[in-house]
Design a protein around this motif. Structure first.
Motif, PDB file in Angstrom:
ATOM      1  N   PRO A   3      -2.624  -5.743   5.845  1.00 33.47           N
ATOM      2  CA  PRO A   3      -2.116  -4.372   5.797  1.00 33.47           C
ATOM      3  C   PRO A   3      -3.195  -3.295   5.695  1.00 33.47           C
ATOM      4  O   PRO A   3      -3.002  -2.185   6.175  1.00 33.47           O
ATOM      5  CB  PRO A   3      -1.209  -4.359   4.570  1.00 33.47           C
ATOM      6  N   HIS A   4      -4.339  -3.598   5.104  1.00 30.88           N
ATOM      7  CA  HIS A   4      -5.398  -2.591   4.979  1.00 30.88           C
ATOM      8  C   HIS A   4      -5.902  -2.113   6.343  1.00 30.88           C
ATOM      9  O   HIS A   4      -6.426  -1.004   6.454  1.00 30.88           O
ATOM     10  CB  HIS A   4      -6.566  -3.153   4.152  1.00 30.88           C
ATOM     11  N   LEU A   9       3.619   7.132   3.290  1.00 27.77           N
ATOM     12  CA  LEU A   9       3.859   5.848   3.953  1.00 27.77           C
ATOM     13  C   LEU A   9       3.818   4.710   2.945  1.00 27.77           C
ATOM     14  O   LEU A   9       3.065   4.766   1.960  1.00 27.77           O
ATOM     15  CB  LEU A   9       2.802   5.577   5.030  1.00 27.77           C
ATOM     16  N   ASP A  10       4.619   3.692   3.213  1.00 29.93           N
ATOM     17  CA  ASP A  10       4.564   2.422   2.490  1.00 29.93           C
ATOM     18  C   ASP A  10       4.195   1.370   3.519  1.00 29.93           C
ATOM     19  O   ASP A  10       4.814   1.304   4.585  1.00 29.93           O
ATOM     20  CB  ASP A  10       5.939   2.021   1.934  1.00 29.93           C
ATOM     21  N   VAL A  11       3.227   0.555   3.204  1.00 33.12           N
ATOM     22  CA  VAL A  11       2.858  -0.569   4.061  1.00 33.12           C
ATOM     23  C   VAL A  11       2.924  -1.798   3.168  1.00 33.12           C
ATOM     24  O   VAL A  11       2.099  -1.961   2.269  1.00 33.12           O
ATOM     25  CB  VAL A  11       1.437  -0.390   4.659  1.00 33.12           C
ATOM     26  N   PHE A  12       3.949  -2.625   3.365  1.00 36.56           N
ATOM     27  CA  PHE A  12       4.120  -3.824   2.551  1.00 36.56           C
ATOM     28  C   PHE A  12       4.143  -5.031   3.466  1.00 36.56           C
ATOM     29  O   PHE A  12       4.944  -5.096   4.399  1.00 36.56           O
ATOM     30  CB  PHE A  12       5.408  -3.736   1.728  1.00 36.56           C
ATOM     31  N   LEU A  50       0.844  -1.187   0.000  1.00 38.24           N
ATOM     32  CA  LEU A  50       0.000   0.000   0.000  1.00 38.24           C
ATOM     33  C   LEU A  50       0.882   1.239   0.000  1.00 38.24           C
ATOM     34  O   LEU A  50       1.797   1.354   0.822  1.00 38.24           O
ATOM     35  CB  LEU A  50      -0.913   0.027   1.233  1.00 38.24           C
ATOM     36  N   ILE A  51       0.608   2.158  -0.901  1.00 36.72           N
ATOM     37  CA  ILE A  51       1.275   3.454  -0.944  1.00 36.72           C
ATOM     38  C   ILE A  51       0.239   4.442  -0.414  1.00 36.72           C
ATOM     39  O   ILE A  51      -0.824   4.612  -1.017  1.00 36.72           O
ATOM     40  CB  ILE A  51       1.691   3.831  -2.378  1.00 36.72           C
ATOM     41  N   ILE A  52       0.538   5.057   0.725  1.00 35.39           N
ATOM     42  CA  ILE A  52      -0.453   5.875   1.419  1.00 35.39           C
ATOM     43  C   ILE A  52       0.057   7.314   1.562  1.00 35.39           C
ATOM     44  O   ILE A  52       1.166   7.541   2.056  1.00 35.39           O
ATOM     45  CB  ILE A  52      -0.752   5.295   2.823  1.00 35.39           C
ATOM     46  N   ASP A  53      -0.772   8.271   1.124  1.00 34.55           N
ATOM     47  CA  ASP A  53      -0.496   9.688   1.302  1.00 34.55           C
ATOM     48  C   ASP A  53      -1.477  10.232   2.328  1.00 34.55           C
ATOM     49  O   ASP A  53      -2.694  10.074   2.178  1.00 34.55           O
ATOM     50  CB  ASP A  53      -0.678  10.464  -0.003  1.00 34.55           C
ATOM     51  N   LEU A  54      -0.946  10.874   3.367  1.00 36.38           N
ATOM     52  CA  LEU A  54      -1.766  11.566   4.356  1.00 36.38           C
ATOM     53  C   LEU A  54      -1.661  13.056   4.054  1.00 36.38           C
ATOM     54  O   LEU A  54      -0.573  13.626   4.120  1.00 36.38           O
ATOM     55  CB  LEU A  54      -1.272  11.290   5.769  1.00 36.38           C
ATOM     56  N   HIS A  75      -0.650  -2.288  -4.714  1.00 38.74           N
ATOM     57  CA  HIS A  75       0.083  -3.065  -5.710  1.00 38.74           C
ATOM     58  C   HIS A  75       0.318  -4.457  -5.143  1.00 38.74           C
ATOM     59  O   HIS A  75       0.740  -4.594  -3.996  1.00 38.74           O
ATOM     60  CB  HIS A  75       1.424  -2.390  -6.030  1.00 38.74           C
ATOM     61  N   ARG A  76       0.028  -5.468  -5.930  1.00 39.92           N
ATOM     62  CA  ARG A  76       0.303  -6.845  -5.513  1.00 39.92           C
ATOM     63  C   ARG A  76       1.701  -7.199  -5.998  1.00 39.92           C
ATOM     64  O   ARG A  76       1.928  -7.397  -7.182  1.00 39.92           O
ATOM     65  CB  ARG A  76      -0.754  -7.798  -6.070  1.00 39.92           C
ATOM     66  N   ARG A  77       2.646  -7.281  -5.046  1.00 41.46           N
ATOM     67  CA  ARG A  77       4.044  -7.541  -5.381  1.00 41.46           C
ATOM     68  C   ARG A  77       4.250  -9.001  -5.767  1.00 41.46           C
ATOM     69  O   ARG A  77       3.650  -9.892  -5.187  1.00 41.46           O
ATOM     70  CB  ARG A  77       4.941  -7.211  -4.191  1.00 41.46           C
ATOM     71  N   GLY A  78       5.139  -9.223  -6.723  1.00 41.01           N
ATOM     72  CA  GLY A  78       5.489 -10.580  -7.125  1.00 41.01           C
ATOM     73  C   GLY A  78       4.404 -11.309  -7.890  1.00 41.01           C
ATOM     74  O   GLY A  78       4.433 -12.533  -8.024  1.00 41.01           O
TER      75      GLY A  78
END
Length: 171
Positions: free
Chosen positions: A143-144, A133-136, A64-68, A164-167
């Protein structure tokens, strides 16, 4: 020396002692009750890939790429550390270590919570009321769940989330 100039532009002066820079670095060790205990690796452990299968899709983890935007308390190290810990908890992840760096003079914070399942990172610009923030997380982590914690902790006027679903397609 283009590499030296690039590092200097990032605030890294190779000709200066790094201890002379104005910054506060705080390490937050994991409480012994939350510490991950090492166990012997067995052949069945070696085969675990912790890939996720959801909606007919197989992937390594959710990023998750999160902008506050319009957020508050983005210069408060103790508050940020507590929020990251709460994000880890509600996401059912395993905290290994938290490292936060406090910048001067603007008070911005950059840091990471290192997880068994990957990481949560933050970089804040309190003067602009903005944090990135990045939440991986991989495996069974959720993570949500961190999104609502961030909303409560920083009271942003807007939250933007990209997933984004990595891999994807690796296995």
């Amino acid at each position: 020396m283009p590499d030296t100039n690039a590092l200097f532009q990032l605030g890294i002066d190779l000709n200066r002692d790094s201890s002379s820079t104005q910054a506060e670095v705080l390490e937050f060790p994991v409480h012994p009750a939350h510490e991950v205990k090492a166990s012997p690796v067995t052949s069945s452990d070696e085969r675990k890939d912790f890939f996720i299968e959801r909606d007919g899709d197989r992937f390594a983890g959710t990023h998750l790429i999160i902008d506050l935007i319009g957020a508050s308390r983005l210069d408060d190290l103790a508050h940020i550390e507590a929020a990251l810990r709460r994000c880890v908890e509600v996401s059912k992840a395993t905290l290994l270590h938290i490292h936060l760096h406090h910048f001067t003079p603007n008070g911005g914070v950059s840091g990471v919570a290192v997880l068994s399942e990957s990481h949560i990172s933050i970089h804040s610009w309190p003067e602009a009321d903005y944090a990135a923030l990045d939440v991986f997380m991989c495996g069974e982590a959720e993570p949500h769940n961190a999104i609502e914690v961030l909303r409560e902790a920083f009271s942003p006027s807007d939250i933007r989330v990209d997933e984004h679903r990595r891999g994807r397609g690796m296995v």
